[in-house]
Each structure stands twice: as structure tokens, then as C-alpha cells.
Design a protein around this motif. Structure first.
Motif, PDB file in Angstrom:
ATOM      1  N   LYS A 183       0.787  -1.230   0.000  1.00 33.72           N
ATOM      2  CA  LYS A 183       0.000   0.000   0.000  1.00 33.72           C
ATOM      3  C   LYS A 183       0.820   1.283   0.000  1.00 33.72           C
ATOM      4  O   LYS A 183       0.305   2.348  -0.336  1.00 33.72           O
ATOM      5  CB  LYS A 183      -0.936   0.008   1.213  1.00 33.72           C
ATOM      6  N   CYS A 184       2.091   1.186   0.422  1.00 29.51           N
ATOM      7  CA  CYS A 184       2.869   2.420   0.610  1.00 29.51           C
ATOM      8  C   CYS A 184       4.129   2.510  -0.246  1.00 29.51           C
ATOM      9  O   CYS A 184       4.713   3.578  -0.349  1.00 29.51           O
ATOM     10  CB  CYS A 184       3.266   2.569   2.085  1.00 29.51           C
ATOM     11  N   VAL A 185       4.552   1.378  -0.811  1.00 32.26           N
ATOM     12  CA  VAL A 185       5.814   1.363  -1.566  1.00 32.26           C
ATOM     13  C   VAL A 185       5.519   1.418  -3.058  1.00 32.26           C
ATOM     14  O   VAL A 185       4.786   0.579  -3.584  1.00 32.26           O
ATOM     15  CB  VAL A 185       6.639   0.104  -1.232  1.00 32.26           C
ATOM     16  N   THR A 186       6.080   2.415  -3.711  1.00 38.47           N
ATOM     17  CA  THR A 186       5.850   2.590  -5.141  1.00 38.47           C
ATOM     18  C   THR A 186       7.093   2.308  -5.975  1.00 38.47           C
ATOM     19  O   THR A 186       6.998   2.073  -7.167  1.00 38.47           O
ATOM     20  CB  THR A 186       5.379   4.029  -5.428  1.00 38.47           C
ATOM     21  N   ASP A 187       8.270   2.357  -5.356  1.00 38.59           N
ATOM     22  CA  ASP A 187       9.509   2.093  -6.094  1.00 38.59           C
ATOM     23  C   ASP A 187      10.602   1.666  -5.118  1.00 38.59           C
ATOM     24  O   ASP A 187      10.401   1.628  -3.907  1.00 38.59           O
ATOM     25  CB  ASP A 187       9.953   3.333  -6.890  1.00 38.59           C
ATOM     26  N   ASP A 188      11.763   1.361  -5.671  1.00 39.67           N
ATOM     27  CA  ASP A 188      12.886   0.913  -4.850  1.00 39.67           C
ATOM     28  C   ASP A 188      13.360   1.961  -3.870  1.00 39.67           C
ATOM     29  O   ASP A 188      13.863   1.642  -2.789  1.00 39.67           O
ATOM     30  CB  ASP A 188      14.067   0.526  -5.759  1.00 39.67           C
TER      31      ASP A 188
END
Length: 622
Positions: A183-188
Motif C-alpha cells: 500500500k505504501c511502496v511505489t519504487d525501490d
């Protein structure tokens, strides 16, 4: 409290790495709201629900962050490695605890059904502590090994920790991490910071259970180290937090603090109070009996001695801790810790609080220029970082989960208290007006202190530093508050006296307080609590003998019950005079802050109005 060294062997970690990896590949957990919680965010690559139990794969969901690459990136691999190592380390640590604490034998006897009622109770308590240590160790390792960065966890609501058994507790933590990834991580870039922030948040939730744990000595009484992972575990201390360090500061003796008699007197008492803390039970008699100063505010004009008071309290605590063989920790939260990254300022503030309140140290934390660091709620000129600091301080210093052990205090200092958020200011249980030198003797002493070592000027008609002795001057300083100082409160007091006569009963105090409330709406129930706490502190004005603190065994290293008995035998009672003086001290400060705040607003509007007039005149001349 003696601490034993326990080495976690490399073989102990390695033998748990495979199980740790498998937990990341696939885990099952039944969250309390699994039927009602819709998924928001990226669709999980791996995960299914069977009734109330949810299957999830942290490994696959991390890999899916970069959908165009079937292999893990370096950053993804680092996060997975840290999680695997944390799980393996926790398994090794709880195995060691199981052997040391006797939980292993009780576990075996329970499986055979041969535990009596007392053993069953002990088994349940050990099982809870065993689970706590497991999940704390994982979260602690993860937060220490991952880097800081920008992380926003607003899209997910982390669940409360589950302390059923070590396996379930760890799965609950992994489930929350999986929710953060989805839900909160969009990329590295924000993967590591988001996992670190979630681990820190989880540890903060765990802290509410810590005070109720039993049989923790086998964990807190051992220093665990893994050479393989280059990681140290010191009880429930946050790794990478309050590390032992040499305090570099120019300490001041009480007689070197000119003026500021009440503040100086109370801080000297506070130092002794903090040294009454018992590290074995994590309790302080003054918290139980009343009067412990957990938070205080010192306000005054620039150059009146706020820094000198900090140096004095640090010097006293440092000396006492050296005698008692304890660790003293001091930290100042400064303006450079207010960050432009969303959430980072709040993390910095929470780390500061955790460092100072660490139950394994005697802690003193300061927030200098609090008006610049913590923003007023609703103030459009305050940055998001300043608002985060305000929220963290309010929740940590007087929130629903605040636990006061009595080993630490936090002081906020400012030249402009009227610019501090009202609710945050009222969380300071003690108020000190830092007004510096006030008398002829004060100015003579100050000049002598500054130049005498390099001067041949005669002293003249003066007994240097005689009035700086705290005990001789404090009663006179308190008597000043028999009547109010501010004209607004003085008018209310005169009216109360004319209607009620001498204020010497609870009923009369109640009517007097209500009259103040009608004139100053910010005079709330929290203000009454702070006044009562200050009065109880005065009642505990027993001035613990200096001899108690000259050697460790005389008082500081006695058991909690012994210290409680010694202190209780000297305790006094709250009198009408004490209560009235503390009421006036506190109410005067509120009226002073209110007047300054109102005047600042008036000056601002006048200044803006004059600017508009000059601007219009300039326009008309064109």
C-alpha cells in the motif's frame, strides 16, 4: 544491575536462515479484521485468503515492485537479506532466552500436561515475554540495518502487536510489513525507508506492553552480540539509538548560576529525584508518591541563564551517575533535525524521545528554542516538519500510551513562550521563569564570576556568592507568590478575597479557579493537574540529604522498597499556602503568555496596516 555477555554463535544464526527465508517466501496469518479490510494499493502478486487466514509472500511482493524486471534489484535484495537475517537472529536469541529463563523446561512439561497452577501462570508469563523478545529483536534489527529516507505510511493502519507466542507474533509483524509494501511502496527508493519506518512504529506500539512483562531479567541482564551480523542487543534498548558516549560540556555548579533561585532549586531537587530511579523494577518512588517532574518549560529573555541551568543539571546528573555506576544520557533536539522530507521530522523527534526515555539510562533531553522547532497547530507559517514535531511531542509527553518510569526528564526552553502551541505548553508540568540576576548582590556576583580570575579589583563591601546558596533564598522567592504578579490575575485575586476571605479550603480554591477560568479560557483541567503536581512536589520538598548521594550504597543502589520507605518517612503534606503559591506561579505564567501573544497579534496587525498605508501613498504618487 550487572550485565552478562552472551555471544550468539554464527552457527546459531545460520541454522535459522532457511526457516527465515521460507517465512518470507510464504506465511499465513489471520488478522483481526481480515474479512473487513479491503486491499488498497498494488495488487499482491502472491497471496490468498482461506477463511480467516491470509497467505502472503513478502518476497514475491517485493520483487513485483519493478514489474518489468523478474530479478530483484540491489535495493530489494538488501531489504530481503535484512529481513532474513533479523528473523534468524531473533530465533537464535529466543532459543538462548528459553534456556536461561527456564521456559524451555516449562514448555516441555506443558506438552506433557504436568504443570501445576503456579507453574501454569509462570508459563503464560514467560510465553508472553518470549514472544515479545522475538518480535522486538526482528523489528530492532530491521530498523537498525535499513537507511532513513522519505516514507509515508498514511495509506496503511498498522495493527496492534500480538503476543500469543513467538511464531504468531512474528507473523503478525511480517503481515504488517507486507501491507506496507503493498500500500505504501511505489519504487525501490522508498522500499527500505518504508520498512524501517514501519519497524520503528511497531516497536513504539510494543512499548505499551513492555511495562507489564515478567521474567525479563534473563534478556535485559544479558548483552547479546552476533559477530556474524555485527549486531549488539542491549535489552530493550533501540539499536542505533542512545549509545553510550562521552558528554562534552562545561558543567556549572549551583553557586555559579546567578539568580534564577526557584528554577535552580527545583532542578537540584530534580537531579536527586531522578537518581531515586530503580533500574531493576523500572520505578521511581517520586512517581508513586507524586511530585516527579517529567516535563518542564523554562522561559525568559535572551541571556538570562537558560543554557547555564542546563549545564548545571547535566553536571549534577553526570556526577551522581558516576558515583552510582549508571549511564547518563543527554541530548538536545535542535532545529537542524526538522527536515523537509515528509515524515522525517516526526521520526527524528520520536527517536529523540526514545533515546532520552530509554529505561536503561538516566536521561535528560532538551528542546531549545521550542517556539522555532515545534509549530503552532493551525499556523500557516509553520512547516510540515514543525507540525510533525508538535504532534510527536504532544503524544509522547502526555498521550494515552505515555509511561513515566521516573528515569528521565525533558525540558523545553524558549524566549517567546507565547509562540508555543497552547496544548503543548500545558504538557509541561513545571514552569520556570528564567529571569537571571535581579539584585545588587546578583550583579556583583555575576561580575566577580566573569572577571575575578583575571582581575585585581578589590571586592569591596560584598559577601560574594552568599545569596546564591539555594537553601537560604528559596523561601523568600516562594513568598513572592503569595499574591499574583500580573495585573490581570491580581484583579481576580482581589475580587476573590473580598468575596471569600482567606482562600484556605478546597471549596474556596474551586471558586477561585473558576473565576480564573472565566477570565482565561485556556486555563483548563490540565492546568489544574499541573498546579496539583507542583504542589505535591513542594509537599515532597524533603531536600534529600547530600550524604545519600555521596556513595552508591548509602541510597542510590538500595532496593526500590528500601528507597520508597526512606523517602516516605520524610514526606510532607500540601498546605493552603503551598497550593496558593503554586496556583499563582502557574496562572501568572499563563496570563503573561496570553498577554504577550495578544500584543504580538496587535503589533502584527498595526504593522500590516501601516505597510498598506505607505504602499497606497507610494501608489498615489506614481
Amino acid at each position: 544491575m550487572s550485565v552478562n555477555q552472551s555471544q550468539i554463535k554464527d552457527s546459531q544464526v545460520r541454522e535459522n536462515l532457511k526457516n527465515a527465508y521460507n517465512a518470507l517466501v510464504s506465511s499465513n496469518y489471520a488478522p483481526a479484521s481480515s474479512n473487513n479490510s479491503p486491499r488498497i494499493g498494488r495488487r499482491p502478486v502472491s497471496g490468498s485468503s482461506h477463511g480467516h487466514s491470509t497467505s502472503f509472500s513478502i518476497l514475491e511482493n517485493i520483487k513485483s515492485i519493478t514489474e518489468d524486471n523478474p530479478l530483484m534489484t540491489d535495493k530489494q535484495h538488501h531489504v530481503v537479506t535484512v529481513l532474513q537475517e533479523g528473523l534468524a537472529l531473533a530465533a537464535a536469541v529466543i532459543d538462548t532466552y528459553k534456556d536461561i529463563s527456564g521456559f524451555g523446561q516449562l514448555l516441555l512439561d506443558n506438552s506433557k500436561g504436568i504443570l501445576n497452577s503456579d507453574q501454569k501462570n509462570k508459563f503464560i508469563e514467560l510465553k508472553t515475554t518470549h514472544a515479545y523478545i522475538a518480535v522486538f529483536t526482528v523489528a530492532n534489527y530491521v530498523q537498525a540495518k535499513l537507511d532513513n529516507g522519505q516514507a509515508n505510511l498514511s495509506a496503511v493502519e498498522l495493527s496492534k502487536p500480538v503476543l500469543m507466542d513467538s511464531g504468531t507474533s512474528t507473523k503478525a509483524f511480517l503481515y504488517d510489513l507486507n501491507e506496507v509494501i503493498l500500500k505504501c511502496v511505489t519504487d525501490d527508493v522508498n522500499l527500505g525507508p518504508a520498512i524501517k519506518a514501519a519497524a520503528l512504529s511497531y516497536i513504539e506500539s510494543l512499548r505499551t506492553f513492555e511495562i507489564g512483562l515478567s521474567f525479563t531479567e534473563s534478556f535485559t541482564g544479558n548483552h547479546y552480540r552476533s559477530e556474524m551480523l555485527d549486531f549488539d542487543i542491549n535489552g530493550f534498548e533501540l539499536a542505533g539509538g542512545a549509545r553510550k558516549q562521552s558528554l562534552t560540556m562545561q558543567f556549572k555548579k549551583p553557586e555559579e548560576v546567578i539568580g534564577n533561585r526557584i528554577a535552580k532549586y527545583q532542578m537540584k531537587k530534580l537531579a536527586k529525584m531522578m537518581m531515586c530511579y530503580d533500574p531493576a523494577t523500572r520505578k521511581n518512588p517520586f512517581v508513586e508518591l507524586g511530585g516527579f517532574i517529567f516535563t518542564f518549560m523554562g522561559d525568559g529573555a535572551p541571556g538570562t541563564g537558560k543554557t547555564t541551568l542546563i549545564q548545571m543539571l547535566c553536571g549534577l546528573l553526570n556526577d551522581y551517575c558516576q558515583i552510582a555506576g549508571r549511564e547518563f544520557y543527554y541530548e538536545n533536539f535542535s532545529i537542524d533535525q526538522v527536515d523537509s522530507f515528509q515524515g522525517k521530522s516526526g521520526q527524528n523527534a520520536k527517536q529523540f524521545i526514545n533515546n532520552v526515555l530509554n529505561p536503561n539510562v538516566i536521561g535528560f533531553g532538551t528542546v531549545d528554542d521550542i517556539d522555532q522547532i515545534a509549530g503552532k497547530r493551525g499556523d500557516k507559517q509553520s512547516s510540515g516538519g514543525q507540525q510533525e514535531v508538535t504532534a510527536v511531542l504532544m503524544e509522547s509527553l502526555a498521550g494515552a500510551n505515555t509511561v513515566i518510569n521516573g528515569n528521565a526528564t525533558i525540558g523545553m526552553f524558549t524566549n517567546y513562550p507565547e509562540n508555543v502551541d497552547d496544548a503543548l505548553r500545558q504538557r509541561c508540568s513545571a514552569r520556570y521563569l528564567v529571569d537571571g540576576p535581579q539584585t545588587v548582590a546578583d550583579y556583583t556576583d555575576l561580575l566577580a564570576l566573569l572577571v575575578q580570575s583575571r582581575s585585581n579589583i578589590e571586592v569591596g563591601d560584598a559577601d560574594l556568592f552568599s545569596t546564591q546558596q539555594i537553601e537560604g533564598a528559596i523561601e523568600t522567592s516562594y513568598e513572592v507568590h503569595n499574591t499574583p504578579e500580573t495585573k490581570e490575575l491580581k484583579a481576580i485575586y482581589d475580587k476573590a478575597i473580598s468575596e471569600l476571605g482567606e482562600i484556605d479550603t478546597l471549596a474556596k480554591f474551586g471558586r477561585y479557579l473558576n473565576m480564573i477560568k472565566e477570565a482565561e479560557p485556556r486555563f483548563t483541567g490540565r492546568a489544574i493537574k499541573n498546579i496539583a503536581d507542583a504542589a505535591k512536589l513542594r509537599a515532597m520538598d524533603i531536600d534529600l540529604p547530600d550524604e545519600w548521594f555521596e556513595t552508591a550504597d548509602t541510597f542510590m543502589n538500595k532496593s526500590y522498597d528500601e528507597k520508597l520507605e526512606m523517602i516516605s518517612s520524610k514526606a510532607g503534606t500540601v498546605t493552603p499556602t503551598i497550593l496558593l503559591q503554586e496556583l499563582h506561579r502557574y496562572a501568572d505564567s499563563e496570563f503573561r503568555y496570553s498577554a504577550n501573544s495578544d500584543q504580538a497579534e496587535v503589533d502584527k496587525y498595526v504593522r500590516d496596516h501601516n505597510v498598506r498605508i505607505k504602499a497606497q501613498e507610494a501608489i498615489n504618487k506614481q
